[in-house]
Write a protein that holds these residues in place. Structure first.
Motif, PDB file in Angstrom:
ATOM      1  N   ALA A  75       0.812  -1.217   0.000  1.00 44.97           N
ATOM      2  CA  ALA A  75       0.000   0.000   0.000  1.00 44.97           C
ATOM      3  C   ALA A  75       0.845   1.267   0.000  1.00 44.97           C
ATOM      4  O   ALA A  75       0.363   2.341  -0.363  1.00 44.97           O
ATOM      5  CB  ALA A  75      -0.936   0.012   1.201  1.00 44.97           C
ATOM      6  N   ASP A  76       2.121   1.139   0.385  1.00 43.76           N
ATOM      7  CA  ASP A  76       2.967   2.328   0.547  1.00 43.76           C
ATOM      8  C   ASP A  76       4.082   2.378  -0.489  1.00 43.76           C
ATOM      9  O   ASP A  76       5.122   2.982  -0.255  1.00 43.76           O
ATOM     10  CB  ASP A  76       3.563   2.332   1.958  1.00 43.76           C
ATOM     11  N   PHE A  77       3.875   1.718  -1.636  1.00 46.25           N
ATOM     12  CA  PHE A  77       4.945   1.685  -2.632  1.00 46.25           C
ATOM     13  C   PHE A  77       5.297   3.080  -3.148  1.00 46.25           C
ATOM     14  O   PHE A  77       6.418   3.316  -3.614  1.00 46.25           O
ATOM     15  CB  PHE A  77       4.577   0.765  -3.798  1.00 46.25           C
ATOM     16  N   GLU A  78       4.357   4.025  -3.054  1.00 44.84           N
ATOM     17  CA  GLU A  78       4.638   5.385  -3.525  1.00 44.84           C
ATOM     18  C   GLU A  78       5.785   6.018  -2.741  1.00 44.84           C
ATOM     19  O   GLU A  78       6.485   6.899  -3.240  1.00 44.84           O
ATOM     20  CB  GLU A  78       3.391   6.262  -3.377  1.00 44.84           C
ATOM     21  N   ASN A  79       6.008   5.564  -1.505  1.00 43.40           N
ATOM     22  CA  ASN A  79       7.009   6.192  -0.638  1.00 43.40           C
ATOM     23  C   ASN A  79       8.273   5.361  -0.455  1.00 43.40           C
ATOM     24  O   ASN A  79       9.103   5.685   0.392  1.00 43.40           O
ATOM     25  CB  ASN A  79       6.381   6.473   0.738  1.00 43.40           C
TER      26      ASN A  79
END
Length: 633
Positions: A75-79
């Protein structure tokens, strides 16, 4: 290079399990857990370095580290640090544009599924040939008072059932050792050769027992192919579209049935050799499979099972849009294999068969796959696929009109399979089954009751055909595509081949029973009684599915380890006390405020990435829209 089962850095699995209360074999909490969740970042990156050094992947260590971080918290691949804009766009697009996949992926799945057309074509080839080959071989006595009548009925049924007998007892069970030594591609090639040569042999036979032997040989190819191709497809395809692509097996089976009915009509006026052409023409779909399988990549998961990680990574590069996806999937699958290996371990073939019924997680998959597979025969589809020409002839149709009516069945069966490409991953496998079985029950009963209409009435044949077509229309997007798709995904990698063999053997054994018994059953019970019998079986199958079949849509193959770790009793209790009351309140009482408490709890799994990427994409589109409006103003 490490060999099969050589999983050395067990401390990674220990680290994960220390932070994880999920019991792999008795998941009472119904928690779906990411195997990488809870591992400290420094430990995870150190494990990746060891992994890369162990499996000759040191040249892509930085990429593997990024892939592991993405896999740890989808869920946090953007960061995730180190990802560039292109990699973030690719990870976002795989959710927002989930059907935007490499050509090699589509080519591999579709080409291998073409082999299913052999099975469908043979079904309708023998269906049409039933009108003539018994007479040619002297086993077509249709006089009920003749001493040969009952014997001939059983012989015709036995010949039609031969491929399914051989599949259930030989072909399916060969798939595990064949896959072990030759891989998915080698097994598919082996099966395609049998499917190619045996149907040609069937067309050249001179007596009924030669035809019986050729059809037994066909069954060896059919069984090993049906046990391998869906697995091969399921292991290659991303979770979000796995159902839609793996069900292409059923799509091509339906297409083969349709082509078989076309071939039956095309050779209708060829006289005494018509049945030979009807049986022999089924070799055509096997030709592209024999040639094309050479150009397909091997299953990455099979290669990883053998310890051949460098080759697995190369396969993933062909099957994914970007190296970051290949690196992520490679390490994520490896992490789950460590847990599987620790809990299940390595066993020989005989032990794996026994463990289908002794290891709780595997036993639940065995029960669920058994249920969906036997339900495919209980629903009665194959009394139409095998004997529709005879059924329509009993309804008063001529030989030509019987073939035309069977052509209509094949067309409906094929056309209505298309919606499942979308619905199987949207509504889910379980939901499709629960919707279609009650509808198959009443349409089959209606078709049987239509035989009571006087034969001299024009409505007799029309009504029988109408309800059989409606039955096929309900079957094709539900019980048609689900069983093979479902069975290919529910077993852990350690037992996937033998588990699929069990499932397919179940399906094809009962197909052989149906094929053998139908001629005698319809003679003893009349078409109305026989159709009513299968109507009742549909309702029994519905009940079995309701209690024993968990949902698998949009879960990775590794996440399903946790789904099938949930005890069967907990699953049954949930659907009896919560799911069923919710359905009544929401759809019968029309209470729009009714809510259903979910059975599973998800923790850092791929579905989190779906929501995250969807929200991000929506926000980006919204910002673009707002900017455009301001510029226009």
């Amino acid at each position: 290079m490490a060999e099969k089962g050589d999983f050395k850095h067990e401390h990674m699995a220990d680290e994960a399990n220390d932070n994880d209360t999920v019991d792999f074999s008795n998941n009472i909490s119904a928690r779906i857990k990411n195997p990488l969740a809870g591992i400290r970042q420094d430990v995870l990156l150190r494990d990746v370095e060891e992994f890369a050094a162990m499996y000759d992947l040191s040249d892509i260590t930085p990429l593997l580290k990024k892939g592991a971080l993405v896999a740890q918290n989808p869920a946090d691949f953007e960061n995730v640090e180190g990802l560039d804009d292109t990699e973030r766009d690719v990870l976002r697009d795989e959710v927002v544009h989930k059907w935007r996949q490499p050509r090699a992926l589509y080519t591999t799945v579709i080409l291998c599924s073409v082999g299913a057309a052999v099975q469908g074509w043979d079904q309708t080839g023998s269906n049409g040939a039933n009108l003539s080959f018994p007479v040619a071989f002297g086993i077509g006595d249709t006089d009920p008072t003749s001493p040969n009548y009952t014997r001939d009925l059983w012989l015709v049924g036995l010949i039609n059932a031969a491929p399914y007998i051989a599949s259930a007892f030989i072909g399916c069970w060969l798939s595990d050792p064949l896959n072990n030594y030759f891989g998915r591609r080698g097994t598919i090639f082996f099966s395609a050769i049998f499917c190619l040569l045996s149907v040609i042999g069937s067309a050249c036979t001179q007596n009924w027992w030669e035809l019986f032997i050729c059809r037994l040989l066909l069954g060896i190819g059919m069984g090993s192919k049906a046990s391998t191709v869906p697995i091969y497809a399921a292991e290659n395809v991303p979770a979000l579209i796995r159902g839609g692509l793996v069900m292409s097996w059923q799509m091509w089976t339906a297409f083969g049935i349709f082509l078989g009915t076309c071939a039956n009509l095309a050779v209708y006026n060829t006289g005494a050799i018509s049945w030979r052409l009807q049986l022999g023409s089924a070799f055509i779909p096997a030709v592209p499979l024999v040639i094309g399988i050479y150009f397909c990549p091997e299953s990455p998961r099979w290669l990883m099972k053998k310890g051949r990680y460098s080759q697995a990574y190369k396969s993933l590069l062909r099957l994914r849009n970007h190296p970051i996806q290949a690196a992520r999937d490679l390490y994520y699958v490896h992490a789950q294999l460590l847990i599987e290996h620790k809990i299940i371990g390595q066993t020989n073939y005989a032990q794996r068969i026994l463990e289908l019924f002794t290891i709780p997680r595997v036993r639940r998959a065995t029960l669920a796959s058994f249920t969906v597979m036997i339900a495919q025969q209980m629903c009665g589809i194959n009394i139409i696929a095998f004997y529709s020409s005879s059924v329509f002839q009993q309804a008063g149709a001529t030989v030509l009109h019987s073939l035309l009516a069977s052509f209509g069945f094949g067309l409906v069966n094929f056309v209505f399979a298309f919606p499942a490409v979308w619905t199987i991953d949207t509504f889910g496998r379980r939901a499709l089954l629960l919707f279609t079985f009650p509808n198959m029950a009443w349409t089959l009963l209606a078709a049987g009751l239509c035989f009571l209409i006087p034969k001299d009435s024009s409505a007799h044949l029309a009504c029988v055909a109408l309800f059989i077509y409606m039955f096929a229309a309900f079957y094709s997007p539900g019980e048609g595509p689900v069983p093979f798709t479902y069975s290919a995904e529910v077993f852990p990698l350690s037992h996937r081949e033998v588990g699929m063999a069990w499932a397919v053997a179940t399906c094809l054994f009962w197909a052989s029973v149906l094929s053998i018994t139908w001629p005698r059953m319809v003679a003893a019970m009349t078409p109305t009684g026989a159709f009513g019998f299968y109507c009742a079986l549909n309702l029994i199958a519905f009940t079995m599915i309701f209690f024993w079949v968990p949902e698998t849509k949009q879960r990775t193959l590794e996440e399903l380890d946790y789904v099938f770790a949930v005890p069967t009793g907990k699953h049954m209790k949930y659907h009896m006390t919560k799911s069923a009351p919710f359905f009544f309140k929401r759809y019968i009482a029309m209470n729009k405020n009714a809510t259903l408490e979910p059975l599973y709890r998800f923790d850092n799994v791929q579905s989190d990435a779906v929501r995250s990427a969807s929200v991000t994409a929506y926000n980006q589109e919204h910002r673009k829209s707002e900017t455009t409006k301001k510029l226009n103003l």
